[in-house]
Design a protein around this motif. Structure first.
Motif, PDB file in Angstrom:
ATOM      1  N   ILE A  75      37.416  33.422  55.645  1.00  0.00           N
ATOM      2  CA  ILE A  75      37.296  33.266  54.184  1.00  0.00           C
ATOM      3  C   ILE A  75      38.572  33.814  53.561  1.00  0.00           C
ATOM      4  O   ILE A  75      39.212  34.709  54.118  1.00  0.00           O
ATOM      5  N   GLU A  76      38.953  33.258  52.425  1.00  0.00           N
ATOM      6  CA  GLU A  76      40.134  33.776  51.740  1.00  0.00           C
ATOM      7  C   GLU A  76      39.870  33.894  50.257  1.00  0.00           C
ATOM      8  O   GLU A  76      39.017  33.194  49.714  1.00  0.00           O
ATOM      9  N   LEU A  77      40.610  34.782  49.632  1.00  0.00           N
ATOM     10  CA  LEU A  77      40.655  34.881  48.180  1.00  0.00           C
ATOM     11  C   LEU A  77      41.962  34.240  47.763  1.00  0.00           C
ATOM     12  O   LEU A  77      43.001  34.499  48.375  1.00  0.00           O
ATOM     13  N   ALA A  78      41.934  33.379  46.751  1.00  0.00           N
ATOM     14  CA  ALA A  78      43.142  32.682  46.323  1.00  0.00           C
ATOM     15  C   ALA A  78      43.469  33.050  44.887  1.00  0.00           C
ATOM     16  O   ALA A  78      42.587  33.053  44.021  1.00  0.00           O
ATOM     17  N   LEU A 121      42.027  38.007  53.749  1.00  0.00           N
ATOM     18  CA  LEU A 121      43.069  36.990  53.684  1.00  0.00           C
ATOM     19  C   LEU A 121      43.242  36.599  52.223  1.00  0.00           C
ATOM     20  O   LEU A 121      42.277  36.253  51.547  1.00  0.00           O
ATOM     21  N   ILE A 122      44.478  36.672  51.744  1.00  0.00           N
ATOM     22  CA  ILE A 122      44.788  36.338  50.354  1.00  0.00           C
ATOM     23  C   ILE A 122      45.770  35.177  50.346  1.00  0.00           C
ATOM     24  O   ILE A 122      46.822  35.226  50.988  1.00  0.00           O
ATOM     25  N   GLU A 123      45.411  34.129  49.626  1.00  0.00           N
ATOM     26  CA  GLU A 123      46.322  33.005  49.404  1.00  0.00           C
ATOM     27  C   GLU A 123      46.943  33.160  48.031  1.00  0.00           C
ATOM     28  O   GLU A 123      46.245  33.406  47.052  1.00  0.00           O
ATOM     29  N   LEU A 124      48.242  33.018  47.976  1.00  0.00           N
ATOM     30  CA  LEU A 124      48.975  32.964  46.716  1.00  0.00           C
ATOM     31  C   LEU A 124      49.470  31.542  46.584  1.00  0.00           C
ATOM     32  O   LEU A 124      50.140  31.023  47.486  1.00  0.00           O
TER      33      LEU A 124
END
Length: 131
Positions: A75-78, A121-124
């Motif tokens: 899972i990621e935070l965007a 996990l962080i998406e920029l």
């Protein structure tokens, strides 16, 4: 049905809020006096944090915390921004682990990945549609 919020369970809510403020420029909108629950100002959907103890109490032992060891969870935070390169460098300077530097994707976005101090996990990324 409306998506209301995401809660990430962490060791220290105040430390996590401070990291997200420094790394991503978000602001704390609420921190419970117990220090076990807090929220960031992120728009219409809330990004919240609660302690591992809250997760254990809520889930009766059916819980595995996110960690910085090993591979990232699925899972990621965007976070969308018009300047992914600057956001990536700011996050890494604040203590995020670099995973993938900014890259242009075939669908038009610029995307980078970091891992937060608690292991998320962080998406920029640039907004879809380029604006």
């Amino acid at each position: 049905m409306k998506f209301a919020y995401t809660i990430v369970y962490v060791a220290s809510v105040p430390e996590t809020l401070a990291f997200y403020e420094a790394a991503f420029g978000l602001t704390c909108r609420f921190l419970h006096e117990s220090g076990q629950y807090g929220e960031l100002e992120t728009g219409s959907t809330v990004l919240a944090f609660a302690t591992h103890e809250v997760a254990e109490a809520n889930l009766g032992g059916h819980y595995k915390p996110v960690t910085v060891e090993g591979v990232v969870i699925g899972i990621e935070l965007a976070f969308a921004t018009v300047d992914v390169v600057a956001a990536y460098h700011k996050a890494v300077s604040a203590g995020a682990a670099p995973l993938r530097p900014p890259a242009n994707k075939p669908w038009g976005q610029t995307v980078a990945y970091v891992r937060s101090r608690e292991g998320m996990l962080i998406e920029l990324c640039t907004p879809m549609g380029g604006s």
